[in-house]
Design a protein around this motif. Structure first.
Motif, mmCIF file in Angstrom:
data_model
loop_
_atom_site.group_PDB
_atom_site.id
_atom_site.type_symbol
_atom_site.label_atom_id
_atom_site.label_comp_id
_atom_site.label_asym_id
_atom_site.label_seq_id
_atom_site.Cartn_x
_atom_site.Cartn_y
_atom_site.Cartn_z
ATOM 1 N N GLU A 122 0.922 -1.203 -0.043
ATOM 2 C CA GLU A 122 -0.101 -0.076 -0.082
ATOM 3 C C GLU A 122 0.797 1.146 -0.074
ATOM 4 O OE1 GLU A 122 -3.835 -1.596 2.593
ATOM 5 O OE2 GLU A 122 -1.947 -1.918 3.292
ATOM 6 N N ARG A 123 2.141 1.093 0.051
ATOM 7 C CA ARG A 123 3.241 2.289 -0.594
ATOM 8 C C ARG A 123 3.506 2.098 -1.574
ATOM 9 N NH1 ARG A 123 7.313 3.105 4.318
ATOM 10 N NH2 ARG A 123 5.836 3.928 5.077
ATOM 11 N N LYS A 128 4.363 6.506 -9.036
ATOM 12 C CA LYS A 128 3.146 6.383 -8.449
ATOM 13 C C LYS A 128 1.922 6.085 -9.073
ATOM 14 C CE LYS A 128 0.833 8.592 -4.558
ATOM 15 N NZ LYS A 128 0.671 9.692 -3.748
ATOM 16 N N LYS A 129 1.693 6.906 -10.320
ATOM 17 C CA LYS A 129 0.307 6.852 -10.636
ATOM 18 C C LYS A 129 0.509 5.578 -11.308
ATOM 19 C CE LYS A 129 -2.545 9.305 -14.073
ATOM 20 N NZ LYS A 129 -2.956 10.507 -14.919
ATOM 21 N N TYR A 135 -2.096 -1.594 -9.122
ATOM 22 C CA TYR A 135 -2.371 -2.545 -7.946
ATOM 23 C C TYR A 135 -3.299 -2.031 -7.143
ATOM 24 C CZ TYR A 135 2.469 -4.527 -9.261
ATOM 25 O OH TYR A 135 3.491 -5.062 -9.903
ATOM 26 N N PHE A 136 -3.752 -0.823 -7.268
ATOM 27 C CA PHE A 136 -4.926 -0.337 -6.401
ATOM 28 C C PHE A 136 -6.225 -0.372 -7.511
ATOM 29 C CE2 PHE A 136 -3.110 2.321 -2.918
ATOM 30 C CZ PHE A 136 -2.096 1.666 -2.926
ATOM 31 N N ASN A 140 -8.354 3.696 -8.378
ATOM 32 C CA ASN A 140 -7.242 4.104 -8.920
ATOM 33 C C ASN A 140 -6.908 5.374 -10.099
ATOM 34 O OD1 ASN A 140 -8.631 2.496 -10.701
ATOM 35 N ND2 ASN A 140 -7.057 0.712 -10.837
ATOM 36 N N TYR A 141 -8.158 5.805 -10.290
ATOM 37 C CA TYR A 141 -8.403 6.846 -11.478
ATOM 38 C C TYR A 141 -8.801 7.925 -10.853
ATOM 39 C CZ TYR A 141 -7.894 3.254 -14.826
ATOM 40 O OH TYR A 141 -7.516 2.126 -15.832
#
Length: 253
Positions: A122-123, A128-129, A135-136, A140-141
Motif C-alpha cells: 500500500e506504499r 506512483k500513478k 495494484y489499486f 485508481n483513477y
C-alpha cells in the motif's frame, strides 16, 4: 435478503448513506448502525425517521472488527458492510448480489493486488500513478469522483465495503485475528480464501451506471486510516503473518 451494517466513529455521513441505501434497486431488509464511542453525537431519531434502521450504541470502540461481530447476528443470506465514507450508487447492491452469486466471491468497492515479494503493497513504489493504476483497483483513477474499475477484477483483498454471504462469517471467525487494531479487510478476504476457497472481486464500475462509492473524496479527510502514522508498518506485520505463518499466497506470488 440483505442486512446492511454501517459504522459511526468520527465521520457523520449517516443520513446520506441511509438515503442512498433506501434508493437502491434492491432495498435492504435491514440497516444496522454500529456507533462507536461519542465522537459524534448519537441520533436515535433515525430509527423513527427510517423504519428499517436499528441503532447499536457502544460507548467503547471495538475497532474495525466490531462490525463483523455484529454481523454474526444477521438473519439474511447476504450482508453488506461499508465504511463511513462510502455512498453507493442506486444499482450497487443489485450488482453485488448478482456477482456474489455468479462468481461465489466477496464483492468490494475497491481492492488491492499485492506485488510479488512486497510486504508494503500500500506504499506506491516507482512511478506512483502507474503503480496505483496496476495494484489499486476501484480507486485508481483520480480523474473520477466515483470509484471506477475498467473490468471485473479479482484482487487479493477488498477495501471500503464488502458484500458477501452471511454464512461466510464462519470462515472469518475461523481464524483468530492477529490484531484487531487494523486489517479486517485483509482478514476477511484471506480467511475466506484459505478456509472456503472464496475469492474477492472488485466489479466493473463506471460513472454512468454503477459505482461502489460516488463520494470518493469523503475518504481523503484527516480521519482516513491510511493517513495514520505507522499504518504501513502495522500492515506489513499483517502481510508477513498471513504469508509466512498462515500459508497465504497472494495472486502474483
Amino acid at each position: 435478503m440483505i442486512t446492511v451494517i454501517m459504522t459511526i466513529w468520527r465521520r457523520n455521513n449517516i443520513e446520506e448513506q441511509i438515503r442512498a441505501l433506501l434508493s437502491q434497486t434492491i432495498v435492504p431488509t435491514a440497516i444496522w448502525i454500529y456507533h462507536c464511542e461519542s465522537n459524534v453525537l448519537p441520533d436515535f431519531t433515525l430509527c423513527d425517521k427510517f423504519p428499517l434502521v436499528k441503532y447499536q450504541m457502544n460507548t467503547d470502540d471495538l475497532g474495525y472488527f466490531g462490525r463483523f461481530s455484529l454481523a454474526l447476528h444477521v438473519k439474511t443470506p447476504y450482508v453488506y458492510i461499508l465504511d463511513d465514507d462510502v455512498i453507493p450508487s442506486a444499482g450497487w447492491l443489485e450488482n453485488c448480489m448478482k456477482l456474489c452469486l455468479a462468481k461465489n466471491s466477496i464483492i468490494s468497492a475497491t481492492g488491492r493486488i499485492v506485488p510479488k515479494d512486497n510486504f508494503k503493497p500500500e506504499r506506491p513504489k516507482g512511478r506512483k500513478k502507474q503503480y496505483i493504476r496496476k495494484y489499486f483497483v476501484g480507486d485508481n483513477y483520480d480523474e473520477y469522483a466515483e470509484n471506477y474499475s475498467v473490468a471485473n477484477t479479482n484482487v487479493d483483498f477488498g477495501c471500503n465495503s464488502w458484500f458477501f454471504k452471511s454464512e461466510w462469517l464462519t470462515y472469518f471467525w475461523g481464524i483468530r485475528p492477529f490484531t484487531t487494531t487494523t486489517g479486517e479487510d485483509i482478514h476477511l478476504s484471506v480467511s475466506c480464501l484459505l478456509l472456503g476457497g472464496i475469492k474477492t472481486m472488485v466489479p466493473l464500475q463506471d460513472v454512468i451506471n454503477v459505482s461502489g462509492n460516488i463520494r470518493k473524496h469523503y475518504g481523503y479527510d484527516d480521519f482516513a486510516t491510511w493517513k495514520k502514522k505507522g499504518f504501513i508498518e502495522e500492515r506489513e506485520n499483517l502481510f508477513k503473518y498471513w504469508i509466512e505463518n498462515r500459508g497465504w499466497k497472494p495472486m502474483n506470488w
